[in-house]
Design a protein around this motif. Structure first.
Motif, PDB file in Angstrom:
ATOM      1  N   LEU A 152       0.836  -1.205   0.000  1.00 34.35           N
ATOM      2  CA  LEU A 152       0.000   0.000   0.000  1.00 34.35           C
ATOM      3  C   LEU A 152       0.867   1.250   0.000  1.00 34.35           C
ATOM      4  N   ASP A 153       1.943   1.225   0.775  1.00 34.19           N
ATOM      5  CA  ASP A 153       2.851   2.379   0.809  1.00 34.19           C
ATOM      6  C   ASP A 153       3.453   2.621  -0.577  1.00 34.19           C
ATOM      7  N   ARG A 154       3.812   1.523  -1.242  1.00 28.83           N
ATOM      8  CA  ARG A 154       4.454   1.683  -2.566  1.00 28.83           C
ATOM      9  C   ARG A 154       3.466   2.268  -3.574  1.00 28.83           C
ATOM     10  N   VAL A 155       2.222   1.791  -3.524  1.00 32.58           N
ATOM     11  CA  VAL A 155       1.217   2.339  -4.454  1.00 32.58           C
ATOM     12  C   VAL A 155       0.981   3.820  -4.132  1.00 32.58           C
ATOM     13  N   LEU A 156       0.898   4.118  -2.836  1.00 32.16           N
ATOM     14  CA  LEU A 156       0.663   5.514  -2.444  1.00 32.16           C
ATOM     15  C   LEU A 156       1.832   6.401  -2.878  1.00 32.16           C
ATOM     16  N   GLU A 157       3.037   5.869  -2.759  1.00 34.68           N
ATOM     17  CA  GLU A 157       4.210   6.649  -3.181  1.00 34.68           C
ATOM     18  C   GLU A 157       4.109   6.996  -4.667  1.00 34.68           C
ATOM     19  N   GLN A 158       3.723   6.005  -5.462  1.00 38.68           N
ATOM     20  CA  GLN A 158       3.617   6.241  -6.900  1.00 38.68           C
ATOM     21  C   GLN A 158       2.524   7.265  -7.209  1.00 38.68           C
ATOM     22  N   LEU A 159       1.391   7.121  -6.520  1.00 32.40           N
ATOM     23  CA  LEU A 159       0.290   8.076  -6.748  1.00 32.40           C
ATOM     24  C   LEU A 159       0.722   9.491  -6.373  1.00 32.40           C
ATOM     25  N   THR A 160       1.477   9.594  -5.275  1.00 40.22           N
ATOM     26  CA  THR A 160       1.938  10.918  -4.825  1.00 40.22           C
ATOM     27  C   THR A 160       2.866  11.527  -5.870  1.00 40.22           C
ATOM     28  N   LEU A 161       3.811  10.718  -6.338  1.00 36.58           N
ATOM     29  CA  LEU A 161       4.757  11.246  -7.331  1.00 36.58           C
ATOM     30  C   LEU A 161       4.029  11.640  -8.617  1.00 36.58           C
ATOM     31  N   ASP A 162       3.045  10.832  -9.013  1.00 38.96           N
ATOM     32  CA  ASP A 162       2.303  11.142 -10.252  1.00 38.96           C
ATOM     33  C   ASP A 162       1.568  12.472 -10.130  1.00 38.96           C
ATOM     34  N   VAL A 163       0.913  12.685  -8.985  1.00 37.42           N
ATOM     35  CA  VAL A 163       0.100  13.897  -8.857  1.00 37.42           C
ATOM     36  C   VAL A 163       0.999  15.130  -8.748  1.00 37.42           C
ATOM     37  N   VAL A 164       2.149  14.971  -8.130  1.00 36.65           N
ATOM     38  CA  VAL A 164       3.081  16.109  -8.043  1.00 36.65           C
ATOM     39  C   VAL A 164       3.637  16.414  -9.441  1.00 36.65           C
ATOM     40  N   ARG A 165       3.958  15.356 -10.174  1.00 32.63           N
ATOM     41  CA  ARG A 165       4.454  15.574 -11.545  1.00 32.63           C
ATOM     42  C   ARG A 165       3.391  16.274 -12.386  1.00 32.63           C
ATOM     43  N   LYS A 166       2.146  15.864 -12.215  1.00 31.56           N
ATOM     44  CA  LYS A 166       1.066  16.430 -13.032  1.00 31.56           C
ATOM     45  C   LYS A 166       0.878  17.932 -12.762  1.00 31.56           C
ATOM     46  N   HIS A 167       0.944  18.330 -11.495  1.00 27.26           N
ATOM     47  CA  HIS A 167       0.587  19.722 -11.177  1.00 27.26           C
ATOM     48  C   HIS A 167       1.791  20.622 -10.916  1.00 27.26           C
ATOM     49  N   ASP A 168       2.936  20.033 -10.654  1.00 23.54           N
ATOM     50  CA  ASP A 168       4.146  20.806 -10.376  1.00 23.54           C
ATOM     51  C   ASP A 168       3.889  21.936  -9.352  1.00 23.54           C
ATOM     52  N   PRO A 169       3.420  21.598  -8.161  1.00 30.02           N
ATOM     53  CA  PRO A 169       3.060  22.645  -7.197  1.00 30.02           C
ATOM     54  C   PRO A 169       4.272  23.237  -6.476  1.00 30.02           C
ATOM     55  N   ASN A 170       4.075  24.433  -5.925  1.00 30.49           N
ATOM     56  CA  ASN A 170       5.092  25.023  -5.054  1.00 30.49           C
ATOM     57  C   ASN A 170       4.783  24.698  -3.596  1.00 30.49           C
ATOM     58  N   VAL A 171       3.474  24.557  -3.343  1.00 32.05           N
ATOM     59  CA  VAL A 171       3.035  24.268  -1.973  1.00 32.05           C
ATOM     60  C   VAL A 171       2.068  23.089  -2.021  1.00 32.05           C
ATOM     61  N   VAL A 172       2.222  22.159  -1.068  1.00 32.66           N
ATOM     62  CA  VAL A 172       1.251  21.064  -0.951  1.00 32.66           C
ATOM     63  C   VAL A 172       0.580  21.157   0.419  1.00 32.66           C
ATOM     64  N   LEU A 173      -0.748  21.149   0.416  1.00 30.96           N
ATOM     65  CA  LEU A 173      -1.517  21.156   1.662  1.00 30.96           C
ATOM     66  C   LEU A 173      -2.056  19.743   1.862  1.00 30.96           C
ATOM     67  N   ILE A 174      -1.713  19.117   2.960  1.00 32.07           N
ATOM     68  CA  ILE A 174      -2.242  17.764   3.211  1.00 32.07           C
ATOM     69  C   ILE A 174      -3.215  17.845   4.372  1.00 32.07           C
ATOM     70  N   THR A 175      -4.397  17.290   4.143  1.00 32.56           N
ATOM     71  CA  THR A 175      -5.452  17.397   5.139  1.00 32.56           C
ATOM     72  C   THR A 175      -5.547  16.094   5.934  1.00 32.56           C
ATOM     73  N   VAL A 176      -5.692  16.217   7.250  1.00 34.29           N
ATOM     74  CA  VAL A 176      -5.898  15.013   8.078  1.00 34.29           C
ATOM     75  C   VAL A 176      -7.192  15.199   8.878  1.00 34.29           C
ATOM     76  N   PRO A 177      -8.334  14.787   8.306  1.00 31.38           N
ATOM     77  CA  PRO A 177      -9.600  14.986   9.020  1.00 31.38           C
ATOM     78  C   PRO A 177      -9.741  14.075  10.236  1.00 31.38           C
ATOM     79  N   PHE A 178      -9.212  12.859  10.139  1.00 27.77           N
ATOM     80  CA  PHE A 178      -9.393  11.855  11.196  1.00 27.77           C
ATOM     81  C   PHE A 178      -8.038  11.179  11.485  1.00 27.77           C
ATOM     82  N   PRO A 179      -7.918  10.502  12.642  1.00 29.75           N
ATOM     83  CA  PRO A 179      -6.661   9.800  12.929  1.00 29.75           C
ATOM     84  C   PRO A 179      -6.310   8.757  11.857  1.00 29.75           C
ATOM     85  N   GLY A 180      -7.339   8.174  11.237  1.00 27.85           N
ATOM     86  CA  GLY A 180      -7.109   7.124  10.239  1.00 27.85           C
ATOM     87  C   GLY A 180      -6.577   7.634   8.916  1.00 27.85           C
ATOM     88  N   THR A 181      -6.157   8.893   8.842  1.00 33.87           N
ATOM     89  CA  THR A 181      -5.527   9.418   7.622  1.00 33.87           C
ATOM     90  C   THR A 181      -4.087   9.871   7.894  1.00 33.87           C
TER      91      THR A 181
END
Ligand code: B12
Length: 654
Positions: free
Chosen positions: A219-248
């Motif tokens: 799961l970590d490896r898939v998440l890593e790939q998804l993270t890299l893909d989305v960063v490549r797609k948008h090329d952001p300067n700032v990333v905001l990560i939301t944690v609504p619940f402990p399970g995130t």
């Protein structure tokens, strides 16, 4: 060099920031609809002229794993010799045995749950299409009618409920797969929470730090790939990560770890309901190996301040409600330059642009009718007001900003937001996510919706207070209200008073019945284990609940075990509630739940099982005429509640 303080941008004016801000939802939240924080922040930032984009990696992870390729990877893990113990789990054994059937059905099931292939339902309900694992055993509890031999699931889905029945079977199929992932890939996995225990009320960062230092799971490896893909797609300067619940939280840290390693120039901030609740005493410097900033409470103002700081127009000292690590001392500093929050009327309209709202999965559990609304369907999520207008309940986190700061917006503005959201998402269903939507606000909104002939369906949480007259309930129903939930908590007038809930059982009966009479589904949040609650209170509470079902006041309910939090009146002044708190260990990371000693010494765990069993049966119309003592194991006292208490209350006699 210290930078000059700039005045915060005037409300409604654009912020000068050239970069791109990417907001991300980490796994896991919900399968059926996106958690709304990124939509709120994206809508707000765009209203200030900032280039803002968003992605839901919880959804991304689910779709990646629940695919042919994903299941092949799961099978490889399950078949590893090191997983010999897991192979013994009935879920894994069943999965490996039927793997080819899972492989050939998974993509069809996902498309069916996304609503793009509805005719498949007819095939699914035959029970020859899907491979069945241990979760399908739950269907055995529905017995065929001994006289007619009718289909055992008839009561749940009726004769024509093919779509629902198929969705329920697909939900069992996915639950089997979730069990396989848990047993063979990562024991911390569930569809609505991931590695929750590493974050929930964890006084130190150590358990999370250790988990983040171990080698990656599938799961970590898939998440890593998804993270890299989305960063490549948008090329952001700032990333905001939301944690609504402990399970995130664990996944949020994994995402930050990936971004920080591969894109060290990107600035990463953490915020959301978990941070707002649990990270108010943060002192752990290692958190800032992952995040540059951790922010508390509503994100709008702190994020504007951060963007001004990053564009060189505001000093670090003038950040708002922001923790960061001091570059000299290495210790954690909390900056809170006093500036007003962005008023609720000026936060803009949430935008779901960038999230594939059509690709979420409409699952169907049979826990209770309200649960169905949570897990089925794509709901636009909107807040009617900021905070709670009542803010007195002694079990609630009323000291926190998201409850205590009550701020409203005109009905016309809310109706504008609703119109814009429907135009953007094409969906007309709304979940109002207020802690307790204000009756006056709902009334004006209903009038405005009717005046403008805006057709939507909506549901949300309210207090069952007497302002909700039969006339108001009728108006709300006409404006599209389909369901309400509200707290009856421990149904006991003594305890409702101690809780400062501001309602009585008789009043709840009248209000809920007024909603029910107008065709609105009513769900009651119930509680047990509140300070000083006796065995007699618990028996009486179940008797009130029985009568509420019997009299058609409520259709759905759930008993939650009371937990004391440090932000609630009970946690802040336990002696006023007759309990003593157990000492907390030193907090450097998260803090929320606190254990307490109640001199009544009642075994609430045991009683909880009886309450769940009782209410589950009441929801199916079973046992409504029986003595509530039958649900309890062992001897319990007879109820002291009159058998006509609720029917009398409905006639206006308390
Ligand atoms: C509606 C609601 C639900 C609904 C819908 C949940 C959903 N998935 O959409 C239901 C009833 C299903 C639910 C269930 C649960 N909930 Co709930 N829920 C809420 C509630 C009342 C509103 C959430 C909401 O939509 N708010 C609107 C959004 C826009 O607000 P927001 O996310 O907070 O975002 C703002 C800020 O936090 C901040 N922000 C957000 N992200 C970021 C990121 C950055 C970088 C920054 C700087 C700022 C920032 O800016 C945003 C705009 O101002 C909140 C309390 C509250 N008032 O917020 C609790 C709350 C989030 N829930 C909570 C919990 C614990 C749960 C459950 C785990 C309960 C349980 N044990 O089952 C489950 C988890 C369900 C799941 N896996 O999806 C807790 C979390 C606290 C904690 N300890 O972490 C909260 C805070 C309530 C509480 N104090 O108990 N919940």
């Amino acid at each position: 060099m210290s930078l000059p303080v700039v005045q915060p941008a005037e409300e409604g004016t654009e912020l000068r920031y050239d970069g791109c801000v990417l907001s991300l939802i980490p796994p896991m939240t919900q399968l059926n609809t996106p958690y709304p924080s990124t939509a709120y922040l994206t809508g707000f930032l765009r209203s200030r002229g900032v280039r803002a984009v968003q992605a839901d990696l919880a959804h991304g992870l689910v779709l990646s794993i629940l695919s042919q390729q994903g299941l092949r990877s799961v099978r490889s893990e399950a078949a590893e010799p090191a997983n010999a113990a897991a192979n013994k789990s009935p879920s894994v054994r069943s999965f490996l045995k039927q793997f080819e059937r899972y492989e050939s059905t998974i993509d069809r099931v996902i498309r069916f749950l996304q609503g793009t292939d509805p005719t498949l339902a007819h095939r699914i309900v035959t029970r020859t299409f899907l491979p069945e694992g241990p979760r399908f055993e739950s269907l055995d509890r529905f017995e065929a009618d001994p006289e007619t031999g009718d289909d055992p699931l008839l009561w749940a889905f009726g004769v024509l409920g093919v779509q629902d029945k198929a969705r329920h079977f697909c939900t069992l199929y996915l639950s089997d797969l979730a069990d396989v992932i848990r047993d063979a890939v990562d024991e911390r996995f569930e569809f609505v929470r991931y590695a929750e225990s590493l974050a929930q009320s964890q006084p130190t960062f150590e358990p999370l730090a250790q988990a983040l230092a171990t080698s990656q799971t599938l799961l970590d490896r898939v998440l890593e790939q998804l993270t890299l893909d989305v960063v490549r797609k948008h090329d952001p300067n700032v990333v905001l990560i939301t944690v609504p619940f402990p399970g995130t939280v664990y996944a949020a840290f994994r995402m930050a770890q990936t971004i920080r390693r591969q894109h060290p120039t990107i600035r990463i901030a953490l915020g959301g309901g978990y941070a707002n609740t649990e990270l108010r005493q943060l002192k752990e410097p290692r958190v800032f190996d992952y995040f540059h900033y951790v922010m508390l409470d509503d994100g709008e103002r702190p994020i504007l301040a951060m963007l001004e700081h990053l564009s060189g127009r505001r000093s670090e000292e003038h950040l708002v409600r922001t923790y960061h690590r001091c570059s000299d001392s290495g210790s954690v500093i909390y900056r809170n330059h006093p500036e007003p929050d962005v008023p609720f009327s000026q936060v803009g309209t949430p935008s779901w642009d960038g999230l594939d709202v059509g690709a979420y999965l409409s699952t169907l559990d049979l826990l209770n009718p309200m649960h169905r609304l949570w897990s089925d369907g794509r709901w636009n999520k909107l807040t009617i007001a900021h905070g709670c207008y009542w803010k007195k309940c002694s079990f609630c986190d009323i000291s926190l900003d998201y409850i205590s700061r009550y701020d409203t917006a005109a009905a016309s503005l809310l109706a504008d937001r609703i119109t814009e959201i429907v135009q953007e998402t094409g969906q007309t269903g709304f979940h109002f996510v207020d802690e307790a939507a204000p009756p006056k606000g709902l009334e004006s909104l209903a009038q405005e919706l009717l005046r403008r002939k805006i057709q939507i369906s909506w549901w949300g949480n309210i207090r069952f207070e007497k302002t909700f007259t039969p006339d108001l309930c009728q108006l709300l129903a006409e404006s599209g209200c389909i369901a309400v939930s509200g707290g009856l908590e421990v149904a006991s007038d003594r305890l409702l008073k101690l809780m400062k809930k501001g309602v009585s059982v008789a009043q709840v009966a009248r209000v809920t019945r007024a909603f029910a009479d107008n065709g609105i589904l009513v769900h009651a949040y119930l509680m047990y284990g509140f300070p000083t609650q006796t065995l007699q209170d618990t028996v009486d509470s179940l008797e009130y609940v029985r009568q509420l079902f019997e009299n058609g006041c409520i259709h759905s309910g759930f008993f939650h075990r009371f937990t004391c939090t440090v932000h609630s009146p009970v946690g802040r002044a336990p002696n006023e509630y007759g309990v003593t708190l157990k000492p907390l260990s030193e907090i450097t990371f998260a803090c929320n739940d606190v254990e307490f000693v109640d001199p009544t010494g009642v075994d609430h765990d045991k009683l909880g099982r009886a309450l769940s069993k009782g209410i589950y049966n009441f929801m199916h119309g079973i046992g409504l005429d029986a003595d509530v003592r039958e649900w309890f194991e062992g001897k319990v006292p007879r109820t002291t509640v009159s058998p006509r208490f609720i029917s009398n209350a409905l006639r206006g006699r308390d």
